[in-house]
Design a protein around this motif. Structure first.
Motif, PDB file in Angstrom:
ATOM      1  N   UNK A 324      83.719  38.760  33.321  1.00 41.92           N
ATOM      2  CA  UNK A 324      84.522  38.877  32.092  1.00 41.92           C
ATOM      3  C   UNK A 324      83.632  38.773  30.867  1.00 41.92           C
ATOM      4  N   UNK A 325      82.585  37.945  30.985  1.00 42.35           N
ATOM      5  CA  UNK A 325      81.596  37.839  29.911  1.00 42.35           C
ATOM      6  C   UNK A 325      80.236  37.974  30.564  1.00 42.35           C
ATOM      7  N   UNK A 326      79.342  38.709  29.921  1.00 40.48           N
ATOM      8  CA  UNK A 326      78.070  39.018  30.572  1.00 40.48           C
ATOM      9  C   UNK A 326      76.882  38.713  29.662  1.00 40.48           C
ATOM     10  N   UNK A 327      76.579  37.418  29.482  1.00 41.89           N
ATOM     11  CA  UNK A 327      75.469  37.054  28.600  1.00 41.89           C
ATOM     12  C   UNK A 327      74.109  37.389  29.210  1.00 41.89           C
ATOM     13  N   UNK A 328      73.105  37.393  28.350  1.00 44.17           N
ATOM     14  CA  UNK A 328      71.725  37.569  28.817  1.00 44.17           C
ATOM     15  C   UNK A 328      71.190  36.219  29.270  1.00 44.17           C
ATOM     16  N   UNK A 329      70.350  36.212  30.295  1.00 41.25           N
ATOM     17  CA  UNK A 329      69.767  34.939  30.729  1.00 41.25           C
ATOM     18  C   UNK A 329      68.856  34.354  29.654  1.00 41.25           C
ATOM     19  N   UNK A 330      68.773  33.033  29.649  1.00 40.10           N
ATOM     20  CA  UNK A 330      67.815  32.337  28.792  1.00 40.10           C
ATOM     21  C   UNK A 330      66.407  32.826  29.161  1.00 40.10           C
ATOM     22  N   UNK A 331      65.531  33.003  28.180  1.00 37.46           N
ATOM     23  CA  UNK A 331      64.169  33.406  28.542  1.00 37.46           C
ATOM     24  C   UNK A 331      63.601  32.429  29.579  1.00 37.46           C
ATOM     25  N   UNK A 332      63.047  32.958  30.640  1.00 30.35           N
ATOM     26  CA  UNK A 332      62.488  32.114  31.707  1.00 30.35           C
ATOM     27  C   UNK A 332      63.374  31.989  32.925  1.00 30.35           C
ATOM     28  N   UNK A 333      64.673  32.342  32.796  1.00 28.49           N
ATOM     29  CA  UNK A 333      65.562  32.128  33.943  1.00 28.49           C
ATOM     30  C   UNK A 333      65.279  33.074  35.097  1.00 28.49           C
ATOM     31  N   UNK A 334      64.885  34.313  34.796  1.00 29.24           N
ATOM     32  CA  UNK A 334      64.622  35.244  35.907  1.00 29.24           C
ATOM     33  C   UNK A 334      63.460  34.695  36.742  1.00 29.24           C
ATOM     34  N   UNK A 335      62.478  34.135  36.057  1.00 28.77           N
ATOM     35  CA  UNK A 335      61.352  33.512  36.779  1.00 28.77           C
ATOM     36  C   UNK A 335      61.828  32.255  37.517  1.00 28.77           C
ATOM     37  N   UNK A 336      62.648  31.433  36.851  1.00 29.02           N
ATOM     38  CA  UNK A 336      63.134  30.221  37.525  1.00 29.02           C
ATOM     39  C   UNK A 336      63.891  30.587  38.803  1.00 29.02           C
ATOM     40  N   UNK A 337      64.831  31.545  38.694  1.00 27.58           N
ATOM     41  CA  UNK A 337      65.595  31.939  39.893  1.00 27.58           C
ATOM     42  C   UNK A 337      64.657  32.428  41.004  1.00 27.58           C
ATOM     43  N   UNK A 338      63.632  33.161  40.590  1.00 23.29           N
ATOM     44  CA  UNK A 338      62.698  33.713  41.581  1.00 23.29           C
ATOM     45  C   UNK A 338      61.955  32.581  42.298  1.00 23.29           C
ATOM     46  N   UNK A 339      61.428  31.638  41.527  1.00 19.43           N
ATOM     47  CA  UNK A 339      60.642  30.567  42.140  1.00 19.43           C
ATOM     48  C   UNK A 339      61.534  29.599  42.923  1.00 19.43           C
ATOM     49  N   UNK A 340      62.796  29.486  42.497  1.00 23.96           N
ATOM     50  CA  UNK A 340      63.702  28.623  43.268  1.00 23.96           C
ATOM     51  C   UNK A 340      63.991  29.244  44.641  1.00 23.96           C
ATOM     52  N   UNK A 341      64.126  30.559  44.683  1.00 21.07           N
ATOM     53  CA  UNK A 341      64.308  31.221  45.983  1.00 21.07           C
ATOM     54  C   UNK A 341      63.087  30.967  46.861  1.00 21.07           C
ATOM     55  N   UNK A 342      61.905  31.030  46.257  1.00 24.44           N
ATOM     56  CA  UNK A 342      60.684  30.745  47.010  1.00 24.44           C
ATOM     57  C   UNK A 342      60.735  29.325  47.581  1.00 24.44           C
ATOM     58  N   UNK A 343      61.119  28.367  46.738  1.00 27.57           N
ATOM     59  CA  UNK A 343      61.148  26.965  47.176  1.00 27.57           C
ATOM     60  C   UNK A 343      62.104  26.759  48.345  1.00 27.57           C
ATOM     61  N   UNK A 344      63.155  27.578  48.394  1.00 28.71           N
ATOM     62  CA  UNK A 344      64.135  27.443  49.482  1.00 28.71           C
ATOM     63  C   UNK A 344      63.774  28.305  50.699  1.00 28.71           C
ATOM     64  N   UNK A 345      62.644  28.980  50.635  1.00 26.28           N
ATOM     65  CA  UNK A 345      62.146  29.665  51.825  1.00 26.28           C
ATOM     66  C   UNK A 345      62.443  31.145  51.935  1.00 26.28           C
ATOM     67  N   UNK A 346      62.770  31.811  50.823  1.00 22.65           N
ATOM     68  CA  UNK A 346      63.058  33.252  50.901  1.00 22.65           C
ATOM     69  C   UNK A 346      61.814  34.030  51.323  1.00 22.65           C
ATOM     70  N   UNK A 347      62.035  35.162  52.000  1.00 28.93           N
ATOM     71  CA  UNK A 347      60.923  36.055  52.326  1.00 28.93           C
ATOM     72  C   UNK A 347      60.710  37.079  51.221  1.00 28.93           C
TER      73      UNK A 347
END
Ligand code: GAL
Length: 642
Positions: A324-347
């Motif tokens: 319903x609302x589609x804001x832009x991520x805070x600067x740095x969030x795309x990197x945070x999400x990426x590294x969090x996936x790494x921490x949880x063991x993503x391939x």
């Protein structure tokens, strides 16, 4: 962990492809997911295939050193196929056909469409099964998306009757199991049974549960047909599928049995806006996503297979178009999400999508590139993530601390018969997960039956149907056990068990639930820093009362190493109960500021700041810094070792 992107060469003139591929590699991307919507381009007329362009697209990517995940195109059957086979479309619960002109307009039960899906899968796999660039296959795209797991079609009706005959053997057995004597609903044969939609008031919950099980089995069967063809024609490649967020319309554990790697599509901002989070959280985390959304799904989908291989097949790279609302991520969030996936063991983390497409349904959905080909903010963060991942190298697994047990039929039971608005097993599980994460714990979300060896604590947030074997497993478990409301409250056919809930769990716990009630907002029983709200249960029990509200209303009962939570796991109560159990289990707890989250990986600790203010890492978080600072800015990530 590798990085990748979802790419649609069919959207772009061919002269852009080589430069696109070069820039992907330059960004640090290694895999490209393509092909999941290309049916009308590879088979423009029935039986006439046009492979040349796709040959060249794959060759171009390969030439740039990129690996390809190739999709089967069955989520988007072309117009000519729908015209030839008009009854292949799904029928919604109101009986309306789901027409052509978007996607997922097929019915899982339609045998003709299954044959067509098998035919096109075979054609693509014959063409590219041995291609050196192709490292994995994605079956279809997001099974069940846009409300398509359930179809109320004639094909489904016929297949459902066969499924029922198989499960129950005789109509008398079905009548007994479902309690059809109620309201004179008795059947004389399986042929008399319709689908549970379009009844005057609610249909029999046993009927609904059977239909949901059936519909889930149809998804499993549909996927299996493709998986078997791909394994035959493309040996050595992984078979993957992309699951969604907060989605339970089919049994993901069962589908995963036919996958090598479980993928999922992570859109933290879209999910926060679309799902029932408190308004305050929607605002506080509007540009970051709730701090437990991504991690919850990482841990849920990692648990779908015993081997635990999983990936993010689509990662939000900027604003999406569908909430319903589609804001832009805070600067740095795309990197945070990426590294969090790494921490949880993503391939793999694969960004959706390479370049924003200026036409059709997703015009406002970001890509790593803008429509004019210039870098969007996500591209810069993807490139930074690639450097961080390279610097961090190979990381270990998290210690076994807490196993959260979740089953898809638990969510079906609670959604079919919620008894109180919004009370579902999925959200009870999320609430417990979130409470445990706030204590800084590492969590695996597992199906019933998975080994519990090595865990300090097991939590069943809400498990109405207790499958055979689980009680014995819990009897052998020496750590702490927490059992949440509604657990053991139904048999496999939706009846309250003989001897009352928690049914078979009474072998572990001396008590029975004699009455339940749900509570409207504001009707609560406050305790100290928590409250009983939404749902509570009266028990007859010889166990010890561990927690009660100020007015004496029981909230949590304790018997040896087991706690029975007799109320909904509201944040405060979940936290109180689970932290008591975690302390008894000997787990070290952290007092984390709101928005800060941790994840262990081998001897490293990852810290993620989902808040909009800077935090100092608490003293309990120790180790030498490999990445970031102890002063963690908004969207900041720190990694400590030792
Ligand atoms: C996913 C889907 C993609 C794209 C994306 C947009 O659900 O798999 O094809 O539509 O959402 O966020």
């Amino acid at each position: 962990m590798k990085l990748g992107t979802c790419y649609y060469p069919e959207h772009w003139p061919e002269h852009l492809w080589a430069e696109d591929a070069r820039r992907m590699a330059e960004t640090g991307l290694e895999q490209v997911r393509i092909g999941e919507f290309v049916w009308s381009r590879i088979e423009p007329e029935p039986g006439r295939f046009d492979w040349d362009w796709l040959d060249r697209a794959i060759a171009t990517l390969h030439g740039a050193g990129l690996e390809v995940i190739l999709g089967t195109p069955t989520a988007t059957p072309p117009k000519w196929l729908v015209d030839r086979m008009p009854d292949m479309v799904a029928i919604d619960a109101q009986g309306h056909p789901r027409g052509f002109g978007s996607r997922r307009h097929y019915c899982f039960s339609h045998r003709g469409y299954r044959a067509e899906a098998a035919r096109i899968t075979r054609a693509v796999a014959e063409r590219y099964g041995h291609h050196p660039a192709v490292v994995a296959w994605q079956t279809d795209n997001e099974y069940g998306c846009h409300d398509t797991a359930l179809s109320f079609s004639e094909a489904a009706r016929i297949a459902f009757r066969e499924w029922l005959a198989d499960r129950y053997g005789t109509i008398a057995a079905l009548n007994r199991a479902w309690g059809t004597v109620f309201w004179s609903m008795e059947y004389r044969s399986f042929a008399e049974i319709d689908l549970p939609n379009l009844t005057v008031t609610e249909a029999n919950p046993a009927h609904w549960l059977a239909f949901r099980r059936f519909a889930s089995d149809e998804v499993v069967a549909f996927n299996r047909i493709q998986a078997e063809i791909l394994r035959e024609l493309s040996p050595g490649r992984d078979v993957v599928h992309n699951y969604m967020g907060f989605f339970t319309e089919f049994d993901h554990h069962a589908v995963a049995a036919d996958l090598d790697v479980v993928g999922w599509d992570s859109y933290p901002l879209g999910f926060l806006d679309s799902f029932p989070f408190p308004e305050a959280d929607k605002l506080a985390y509007a540009r970051q996503g709730h701090p437990d959304i991504a991690a919850f799904h990482h841990d849920l989908y990692r648990g779908c297979t015993p081997g635990g291989r999983w990936s993010v097949l689509e990662q939000q790279p900027g604003p999406v178009n569908w909430a319903r609302h589609n804001p832009a991520p805070l600067p740095g969030m795309v990197r945070l999400w990426t590294l969090e996936a790494m921490a949880h063991g993503a391939e793999l983390v694969s960004y959706f999508r390479w370049r924003q497409f200026p036409q059709a349904q997703e015009q406002h959905h970001a890509g790593l590139l803008r429509p004019d080909g210039e870098p969007a903010p996500g591209l810069i963060e993807a490139a930074q993530s690639a450097r961080d991942i390279a610097a961090l190298g190979v990381i270990g697994a998290a210690p076994r601390q807490v196993a959260l047990v979740f089953a898809y039929d638990a969510d079906w039971v609670t959604k079919i018969q919620p008894q109180g608005a919004g009370l579902s097993a999925l959200w009870a599980t999320f609430a417990c997960y979130s409470a445990l994460r706030k204590l800084g714990l590492d969590i695996d979300i597992v199906p019933p039956g998975r080994s519990l060896d090595g865990y300090a604590m097991v939590v069943l947030p809400c498990l109405p149907i207790v499958p055979a074997g689980l009680v014995e497993q819990l009897q052998r478990f020496s750590g702490q056990i927490v059992i949440g409301p509604r657990s053991g409250s139904r048999d496999a056919d939706f009846a309250i068990p003989d001897g009352l809930p928690p049914g078979p769990l009474q072998a572990l716990f001396p008590g029975k639930v004699v009455r339940v009630e749900s509570l409207r907002p504001g009707l609560t029983h406050p305790g100290e820093g928590w409250e009983i709200a939404r749902w509570r249960e009266d028990l007859e029990t010889s166990s010890e009362l561990e927690l009660c509200a100020s007015d004496g209303t029981p909230a949590c009962w304790k018997h040896g190493n087991l706690r029975y939570l007799a109320a909904w796991p509201e944040p405060g109560l979940a936290s109180e109960t689970l932290s008591r159990a975690a302390r008894d289990a000997g787990l070290a707890l952290h007092a984390l500021p709101a928005g800060l989250r941790l994840r262990r990986a081998g001897n490293r600790t990852f810290a993620f700041n989902y808040a909009t203010q800077t935090f100092e890492l608490p003293d309990t978080v120790t180790g030498g810094l490999l990445l970031g600072q102890r002063q963690l800015p908004p969207a900041g990530v720190a990694v400590l070792e030792g």
